[in-house]
Write a protein that holds these residues in place. Structure first.
Motif, short mmCIF file in Angstrom:
data_model
loop_
_atom_site.label_atom_id
_atom_site.label_comp_id
_atom_site.label_asym_id
_atom_site.label_seq_id
_atom_site.Cartn_x
_atom_site.Cartn_y
_atom_site.Cartn_z
N SER A 115 -17.08 9.02 -6.38
CA SER A 115 -15.68 9.30 -5.14
C SER A 115 -17.20 10.96 -4.65
CB SER A 115 -15.29 10.90 -5.60
OG SER A 115 -15.39 11.14 -6.94
N SER A 116 -19.16 10.98 -4.99
CA SER A 116 -19.10 11.53 -4.00
C SER A 116 -19.88 11.18 -3.03
CB SER A 116 -20.05 12.27 -5.18
OG SER A 116 -21.26 10.52 -5.40
N CYS A 117 -19.60 9.81 -2.77
CA CYS A 117 -20.33 8.80 -1.44
C CYS A 117 -19.84 9.70 -0.39
CB CYS A 117 -20.24 7.22 -1.56
SG CYS A 117 -20.50 6.79 -2.90
N VAL A 118 -20.70 9.31 0.71
CA VAL A 118 -19.80 9.22 2.01
C VAL A 118 -18.82 8.46 2.07
CG1 VAL A 118 -22.01 11.46 2.97
CG2 VAL A 118 -21.81 8.67 3.31
N LYS A 119 -18.41 8.72 3.90
CA LYS A 119 -17.99 8.18 4.44
C LYS A 119 -18.21 6.85 4.11
CE LYS A 119 -19.17 8.69 9.21
NZ LYS A 119 -18.35 9.66 10.78
N PRO A 120 -17.09 5.45 4.92
CA PRO A 120 -17.80 4.70 4.69
C PRO A 120 -18.88 4.38 6.05
CG PRO A 120 -15.31 4.32 4.15
CD PRO A 120 -15.50 5.77 4.42
#
Length: 569
Positions: free
Chosen positions: A330-335
């Protein structure tokens, strides 16, 4: 006749006979000892009370003193003999009870992993090893996991465990395959540590619970612990091992964490030193490690531990789970925007009519830029003839031609390139989410990682069937290096692995890419994944497989039910 005594009755007898303090009744083994001693005491008391008065009052023939002293002496002699018998019988009873305790312990060992042994285990005796990767996103993720482990340990102990990142332990490409590092683990931690606990970057761990679990297993013995997986049918990715009964062999789900006792690590270290690893290919590491440890029945089989979980839900009792795993960080940025991804599909004329229609019915509609590369220009698809003859294997010449076309003016400039086979099934929206974790400004080579000759130097590579993902920077550096195929039919994925290894660019693994069909993987293994790709159309309905496994709303039930409880790193 004997009387049935409950625990509290036994304690009462002990107190009245011995004058001792009351004791609790928690231990069955302790109850047996008390029951045995109390029975002896009760028997002696009954025997004493049943001695006929005429015997107690009878005068010994050789005594000429008064009757009262003779009676008292006779009673004392009899009591002394009874006391000697009591001591002997108590000794026998305690030994019998001890045998019963050991029998109970052996049964407990077999059923639950030595629940009563090894009660003292300091957290410093556990070495936690995170199966980390060199890519900057993964290194950062592993660093956060290390901090989370230390914080979890600090909640119950002032002592903190050793936490290692596997990508920091060696410069060797084979470090991720773990077995080559056994001598290093044994030498550095064999003297002061009792366990090594392995976990993935996205495996959450409750350290106090892990300590409690490991206390059940005698650290002097060889133990291999984990969440058990097994094959439902013989599968190509496991070289059809145990084809007579594939479900008989268990191997660990790395996502749940797994553990080796240091006693076993030391033996494995000696084995690696004395008999270097011979397997050329590393395909499914978790299965291959289990085979290496099992050693055709000469080593320990995997011991399933129910508290090692992937998804902590009601089916496996969330309260007892010591571990859990997140499918996406959940730490990733937007797709990534779909306009930033270019897809290249490798095909040939003979598959234009049966494989390409599957791509068009399933995932092509989610792409912004896609080309089909063939040995024949077919305007109905359309396909691009790269001028490279089709080969029955390898396809290295075709792949490098795609790479050169990608950086030319012939196609739109994008940040990412994905090369797949014409029988690869892929979820584009999920891929977009995953790529949001990575920087396109770094050289990234991503997919399902295999290895070749890792025990003797070797290299890693991304297996082509599940899809190979390149950042633009990775393609530019590769082509600038001058590294090329040694023949058109050379294995393209392996040549790429050699090239990137020579450049020092890490191969980045994601278990969400799959070289084979869903049927070729353990059902439990797939149950906690949100897969991105599968490969091959053998004996399946590929459109049906896509809709079941890869369509955006087709999450496995165990993942879908718990999407809202995943941790934030």
């Amino acid at each position: 006749m004997t009387e049935e005594l409950d625990c509290n009755s036994v304690i009462g007898l002990e107190k009245s006979w011995q004058g001792g303090a009351p004791r609790n009744c928690k231990s069955r083994a302790a109850t047996r000892v008390r029951r045995s001693v109390a029975f002896v005491a009760l028997s002696a008391d009954r025997l004493y009370r049943r001695v006929p008065e005429n015997i107690l009052n009878r005068k010994p023939a050789n005594l000429v003193t008064s009757p009262a002293p003779n009676m008292q002496l006779t009673r004392r002699l009899l009591v002394n003999k009874l006391s000697s018998c009591l001591i002997f019988l108590a000794f026998v009873a305690v030994n019998i009870a001890s045998m019963n305790i050991n029998e109970d312990r052996n049964v407990k060992n077999e059923e639950f992993g030595a629940d009563l042994t090894n009660s003292v285990l300091d957290v410093r005796e556990i070495v936690f090893i995170i199966q980390s990767q060199r890519n900057s996103f993964h290194a950062k993720l592993a660093g956060k996991r290390r901090q989370a482990l230390i914080e979890s340990a600090a909640t119950f102990s002032k002592n903190l465990p050793v936490v290692l990142l596997i990508h920091e332990l060696t410069e060797s490409e084979g470090g991720w395959s773990i077995l080559p590092l056994m001598p290093q683990f044994s030498e550095n931690y064999g003297h002061n540590s009792s366990w090594i606990f392995f976990l993935e970057e996205e495996t959450s761990v409750n350290v106090p619970k892990i300590v409690h679990i490991l206390r059940r297993f005698p650290k002097e013995q060889e133990w291999f612990l984990g969440k058990a997986l097994h094959d439902e049918e013989a599968t190509i990715i496991h070289h059809y091992a145990f084809s007579d009964d594939p479900s008989a062999f268990m191997y660990p789900d790395f996502a749940a964490g797994w553990a080796l006792s240091m006693t076993l690590v030391k033996r494995l270290a000696k084995k690696v030193r004395d008999d270097p690893l011979k397997s050329d290919f590393t395909i499914d590491l978790k299965h291959e490690i289990a085979l290496y440890i099992f050693e055709d029945g000469n080593g320990p089989a995997l011991m399933p531990v129910q508290e090692l979980c992937t998804v902590a839900d009601s089916s496996n009792n969330e309260e007892i789970c010591a571990t859990s795993h997140t499918a996406f960080s959940s730490s990733c940025v937007k797709p990534v925007d779909k306009n930033d991804i270019f897809f290249g599909v490798k095909t040939c004329r003979k598959f234009h009519k049966d494989r390409i229609p599957v791509v068009k019915k399933t995932w092509e509609k989610d792409t912004a830029f896609i080309e089909y590369y063939s040995d024949y220009a077919d305007g109905s698809i359309p396909t691009v003839n790269l001028g490279v003859p089709n080969t029955e294997r390898g396809h290295c010449g075709k792949t490098f031609s795609i790479l050169e076309r990608y950086v030319s003016n012939a196609v739109p400039e994008t940040k990412w390139l994905v090369i797949v086979d014409d029988d690869t099934l892929i979820s584009v929206p999920r891929l977009q989410k995953l790529l949001g974790c990575y920087s396109p400004n770094e050289p990234v080579f991503l997919g399902e990682r295999y290895g070749y000759g890792l025990g003797t130097g070797g290299y890693s590579y991304i297996t082509g069937g599940g899809g190979m993902v390149f950042s633009r920077q990775a393609v530019l550096k590769l082509l600038e290096s001058g590294c090329r195929c040694y023949s058109n039919d050379a294995p393209d994925d392996m040549v790429l692995g050699m090239c990137f290894s020579a450049l020092g660019i890490p191969v980045t693994h994601s278990s969400l890419f799959h070289q084979a069909r869903p049927e070729d993987y353990s059902r439990d293994y797939l149950s906690h994944q949100i897969p991105i790709s599968f490969h091959k159309h053998w004996n399946i309905d590929p459109v049906g497989v896509y809709h079941k496994w890869l369509k955006e709303d087709s999450y496995p039930e165990s993942v879908q039910a718990h999407k809202g409880i995943r941790e934030e790193l």
